[in-house]
Design a protein around this motif. Structure first.
Motif, PDB file in Angstrom:
ATOM      1  N   MET A  14      12.457  -7.557  -1.595  1.00 33.79           N
ATOM      2  CA  MET A  14      12.060  -6.621  -0.415  1.00 33.79           C
ATOM      3  C   MET A  14      10.885  -7.173   0.125  1.00 33.79           C
ATOM      4  O   MET A  14       9.772  -7.352  -0.662  1.00 33.79           O
ATOM      5  N   SER A  15      10.797  -6.939   1.472  1.00 32.67           N
ATOM      6  CA  SER A  15       9.491  -6.996   2.371  1.00 32.67           C
ATOM      7  C   SER A  15       9.073  -5.716   2.770  1.00 32.67           C
ATOM      8  O   SER A  15       9.750  -5.048   3.297  1.00 32.67           O
ATOM      9  N   TYR A  16       7.977  -5.514   1.914  1.00 35.86           N
ATOM     10  CA  TYR A  16       7.082  -4.182   2.352  1.00 35.86           C
ATOM     11  C   TYR A  16       6.538  -4.099   3.575  1.00 35.86           C
ATOM     12  O   TYR A  16       5.741  -5.061   4.067  1.00 35.86           O
ATOM     13  N   LYS A  17       6.788  -3.038   4.595  1.00 36.81           N
ATOM     14  CA  LYS A  17       5.966  -2.951   5.753  1.00 36.81           C
ATOM     15  C   LYS A  17       5.111  -1.878   6.035  1.00 36.81           C
ATOM     16  O   LYS A  17       4.107  -1.975   6.693  1.00 36.81           O
ATOM     17  N   MET A  18       4.917  -0.992   4.856  1.00 34.53           N
ATOM     18  CA  MET A  18       3.740   0.115   4.735  1.00 34.53           C
ATOM     19  C   MET A  18       3.470   0.340   3.353  1.00 34.53           C
ATOM     20  O   MET A  18       4.228   0.229   2.487  1.00 34.53           O
ATOM     21  N   ILE A  19       2.185   0.638   3.257  1.00 38.02           N
ATOM     22  CA  ILE A  19       1.550   0.887   1.966  1.00 38.02           C
ATOM     23  C   ILE A  19       0.750   2.252   2.152  1.00 38.02           C
ATOM     24  O   ILE A  19       0.049   2.211   3.018  1.00 38.02           O
ATOM     25  N   VAL A  20       1.340   3.308   1.588  1.00 39.67           N
ATOM     26  CA  VAL A  20       0.740   4.571   1.412  1.00 39.67           C
ATOM     27  C   VAL A  20      -0.482   4.591   0.285  1.00 39.67           C
ATOM     28  O   VAL A  20       0.203   4.778  -0.840  1.00 39.67           O
ATOM     29  N   LEU A  21      -1.440   5.147   0.704  1.00 41.15           N
ATOM     30  CA  LEU A  21      -2.650   5.470  -0.595  1.00 41.15           C
ATOM     31  C   LEU A  21      -3.076   6.938  -0.501  1.00 41.15           C
ATOM     32  O   LEU A  21      -3.628   7.204   0.190  1.00 41.15           O
ATOM     33  N   ASP A  22      -3.006   7.285  -1.692  1.00 42.28           N
ATOM     34  CA  ASP A  22      -3.797   8.502  -1.865  1.00 42.28           C
ATOM     35  C   ASP A  22      -5.552   7.907  -2.278  1.00 42.28           C
ATOM     36  O   ASP A  22      -5.639   6.805  -2.009  1.00 42.28           O
ATOM     37  N   LEU A  23      -6.217   8.888  -1.864  1.00 44.23           N
ATOM     38  CA  LEU A  23      -7.682   8.742  -1.949  1.00 44.23           C
ATOM     39  C   LEU A  23      -8.188   8.738  -3.064  1.00 44.23           C
ATOM     40  O   LEU A  23      -8.592   7.786  -4.034  1.00 44.23           O
ATOM     41  N   ASP A  24      -8.563  10.083  -3.706  1.00 44.39           N
ATOM     42  CA  ASP A  24      -9.359  10.204  -4.750  1.00 44.39           C
ATOM     43  C   ASP A  24      -8.740   9.870  -6.003  1.00 44.39           C
ATOM     44  O   ASP A  24      -7.665  10.239  -6.372  1.00 44.39           O
ATOM     45  N   ASP A  25      -9.231   9.130  -6.540  1.00 47.72           N
ATOM     46  CA  ASP A  25      -8.959   8.333  -8.145  1.00 47.72           C
ATOM     47  C   ASP A  25      -7.794   7.355  -7.833  1.00 47.72           C
ATOM     48  O   ASP A  25      -6.898   7.148  -8.810  1.00 47.72           O
ATOM     49  N   THR A  26      -7.535   7.275  -6.485  1.00 45.42           N
ATOM     50  CA  THR A  26      -6.465   6.020  -6.502  1.00 45.42           C
ATOM     51  C   THR A  26      -7.164   4.893  -5.727  1.00 45.42           C
ATOM     52  O   THR A  26      -7.489   3.754  -6.201  1.00 45.42           O
TER      53      THR A  26
ATOM     54  N   ILE B 270       1.312   4.736  -3.517  1.00 46.07           N
ATOM     55  CA  ILE B 270       0.264   4.894  -4.591  1.00 46.07           C
ATOM     56  C   ILE B 270      -0.306   6.015  -4.742  1.00 46.07           C
ATOM     57  O   ILE B 270      -0.963   6.443  -4.040  1.00 46.07           O
ATOM     58  N   GLY B 271      -0.248   6.540  -6.153  1.00 48.95           N
ATOM     59  CA  GLY B 271      -0.998   7.847  -6.279  1.00 48.95           C
ATOM     60  C   GLY B 271      -1.303   8.098  -7.757  1.00 48.95           C
ATOM     61  O   GLY B 271      -1.129   7.265  -8.542  1.00 48.95           O
TER      62      GLY B 271
ATOM     63  N   LEU C 124      -9.918   5.071  -4.058  1.00 45.43           N
ATOM     64  CA  LEU C 124     -11.616   5.352  -4.249  1.00 45.43           C
ATOM     65  C   LEU C 124     -11.994   5.251  -5.545  1.00 45.43           C
ATOM     66  O   LEU C 124     -11.256   5.964  -6.478  1.00 45.43           O
ATOM     67  N   LYS C 125     -13.022   4.523  -5.955  1.00 42.29           N
ATOM     68  CA  LYS C 125     -13.438   4.558  -7.394  1.00 42.29           C
ATOM     69  C   LYS C 125     -14.230   5.942  -7.697  1.00 42.29           C
ATOM     70  O   LYS C 125     -13.952   6.796  -6.849  1.00 42.29           O
ATOM     71  N   ASN C 126     -14.424   6.088  -8.852  1.00 39.25           N
ATOM     72  CA  ASN C 126     -15.029   7.168  -9.270  1.00 39.25           C
ATOM     73  C   ASN C 126     -16.474   7.822  -8.235  1.00 39.25           C
ATOM     74  O   ASN C 126     -16.579   9.126  -8.384  1.00 39.25           O
ATOM     75  N   ASP C 127     -17.100   6.941  -7.867  1.00 36.67           N
ATOM     76  CA  ASP C 127     -18.454   7.357  -7.142  1.00 36.67           C
ATOM     77  C   ASP C 127     -17.701   7.235  -5.508  1.00 36.67           C
ATOM     78  O   ASP C 127     -18.756   7.640  -4.773  1.00 36.67           O
ATOM     79  N   GLY C 128     -16.541   7.401  -5.282  1.00 36.70           N
ATOM     80  CA  GLY C 128     -16.164   7.901  -3.870  1.00 36.70           C
ATOM     81  C   GLY C 128     -16.155   6.449  -2.834  1.00 36.70           C
ATOM     82  O   GLY C 128     -15.960   6.684  -1.757  1.00 36.70           O
ATOM     83  N   THR C 129     -16.231   5.356  -3.407  1.00 41.63           N
ATOM     84  CA  THR C 129     -16.498   4.041  -2.442  1.00 41.63           C
ATOM     85  C   THR C 129     -15.143   3.504  -2.830  1.00 41.63           C
ATOM     86  O   THR C 129     -14.450   3.488  -3.657  1.00 41.63           O
ATOM     87  N   ILE C 130     -14.877   2.381  -1.873  1.00 44.65           N
ATOM     88  CA  ILE C 130     -13.883   1.659  -2.043  1.00 44.65           C
ATOM     89  C   ILE C 130     -14.382   0.179  -2.437  1.00 44.65           C
ATOM     90  O   ILE C 130     -15.446  -0.169  -1.993  1.00 44.65           O
ATOM     91  N   SER C 131     -13.803  -0.431  -3.451  1.00 44.04           N
ATOM     92  CA  SER C 131     -14.217  -1.815  -4.016  1.00 44.04           C
ATOM     93  C   SER C 131     -14.398  -2.786  -2.883  1.00 44.04           C
ATOM     94  O   SER C 131     -13.556  -2.723  -2.212  1.00 44.04           O
ATOM     95  N   ARG C 132     -14.998  -3.775  -3.030  1.00 45.00           N
ATOM     96  CA  ARG C 132     -15.082  -4.919  -2.019  1.00 45.00           C
ATOM     97  C   ARG C 132     -13.982  -5.748  -2.219  1.00 45.00           C
ATOM     98  O   ARG C 132     -13.388  -5.899  -0.913  1.00 45.00           O
ATOM     99  N   LYS C 133     -13.316  -5.818  -3.289  1.00 47.98           N
ATOM    100  CA  LYS C 133     -12.155  -6.634  -3.486  1.00 47.98           C
ATOM    101  C   LYS C 133     -10.845  -5.762  -2.660  1.00 47.98           C
ATOM    102  O   LYS C 133     -10.267  -6.456  -1.992  1.00 47.98           O
ATOM    103  N   THR C 134     -10.841  -4.467  -3.006  1.00 49.09           N
ATOM    104  CA  THR C 134      -9.610  -3.849  -2.565  1.00 49.09           C
ATOM    105  C   THR C 134      -9.768  -3.630  -0.924  1.00 49.09           C
ATOM    106  O   THR C 134      -8.925  -3.709  -0.222  1.00 49.09           O
ATOM    107  N   LYS C 135     -10.940  -3.456  -0.517  1.00 49.87           N
ATOM    108  CA  LYS C 135     -11.265  -3.380   0.928  1.00 49.87           C
ATOM    109  C   LYS C 135     -10.894  -4.848   1.698  1.00 49.87           C
ATOM    110  O   LYS C 135     -10.016  -4.490   2.773  1.00 49.87           O
ATOM    111  N   LYS C 136     -11.130  -5.958   1.178  1.00 53.97           N
ATOM    112  CA  LYS C 136     -10.833  -7.114   1.653  1.00 53.97           C
ATOM    113  C   LYS C 136      -9.239  -7.301   1.568  1.00 53.97           C
ATOM    114  O   LYS C 136      -8.568  -8.099   2.648  1.00 53.97           O
TER     115      LYS C 136
END
Length: 275
Positions: A1-13, A216-217, A15-27
């Motif tokens: 299957m070719s996925y065209k959309m990825i839907v992301l919850d924010l808090d605890d998904t 993802i949640g 975002l890390k526990n400190d409320g930031t996005i990791s460098r790897k995930t952002k990239k």
């Protein structure tokens, strides 16, 4: 299957526990967008409190979207146009206010970019920390809120909220959508609203089928979108109920669980098709 959309919850998904996005995930998410995948942020947060995360991922540049208030708003980041909106009535707000008062629970809603709370409490203070929004505590909550609102949150200790959720379900299930987001937030929205319904609404607008969506949640308010998506993913730190209904369980939010999903289900599958 070719996925065209990825839907992301924010808090605890996302975002890390400190409320930031990791460098790897952002990239990883920026690269996915460059490859044509639509990134959608779907949160119980107000739109105002999602904007900074959308900016960090450059959703405006790449044509991403925000689903805020657990699905009650859909925003196109590039144009900042509101594509979908649903509210609850003043009468419903008043009914929830009375229910909360009878059960010694706090209640809050949103007007403009402010949180309107029935009285000062530690849970609304947490919401202020999460969202960056100011709190207004009127002398009389019932008289102050005279219009439709996007959602209402009842707040109390987690054990008590689970009791209220069970107690109130027969009273609201045919009138309002009720869900627990954080353990101390019991949220109420228009009956036509939840994250699952809104990711399908957005998919239809974009010509993307449910089977082409990854969601993802980690918490109870993510269940509907995890069930609605072609690939529903639970974070490693998700509550057990979410893990039980997910198609796949990834790493936790402190160990780039979102990036791992992109690598496995978008990039690895793309390479397999080429090979």
């Amino acid at each position: 299957m070719s996925y065209k959309m990825i839907v992301l919850d924010l808090d605890d998904t996302l975002l890390k526990n400190d409320g930031t996005i990791s460098r790897k995930t952002k990239k990883t998410l920026k690269k996915a967008q460059e490859d044509g995948v639509k990134v959608v942020l779907a949160s119980g947060r107000p739109t105002f409190a999602i904007a900074s995360v959308a900016n960090a991922l450059e959703l405006e540049k790449y044509g991403g979207y925000i689903i805020s208030y657990n699905g009650a708003r859909i925003i196109e980041c590039k144009s900042r146009k509101e594509l979908y909106a649903a509210n609850i009535t003043r009468e419903e707000v008043q009914e929830l206010y009375q229910m909360s008062q009878e059960n010694e629970a706090y209640i809050q809603t949103y007007i403009g970019d402010n949180i309107i709370a029935s009285q000062s409490n530690k849970f609304t203070d947490i919401e202020k920390q999460i969202t960056g929004m100011e709190i207004i505590i009127p002398d009389d909550f019932s008289s102050y809120v005279q219009q439709e609102v996007v959602k209402v949150i009842v707040l109390q200790e987690p054990e008590r909220l689970k009791e209220l959720e069970k107690q109130w379900k027969p009273l609201v299930e045919n009138k309002l959508y009720m869900t627990i987001s954080k353990p101390f937030f019991l949220e109420f929205m228009n009956l036509e609203v939840d994250k699952g319904k809104s990711i399908l609404r957005l998919g239809k607008m974009l010509g993307i089928d449910a089977e082409e969506i990854i969601a993802i949640g980690d918490s109870y308010n993510d269940i509907t979108m995890i069930q609605a998506a072609g690939l529903g993913v639970a974070m490693g730190n998700a509550v057990e109920t979410v893990k039980e209904i997910a198609n796949y369980i990834t790493e936790d939010n402190e160990h780039d669980g979102v990036a791992a999903v992109v690598e496995k289900f978008i990039w690895e599958q793309a390479f397999a098709l080429i090979a």
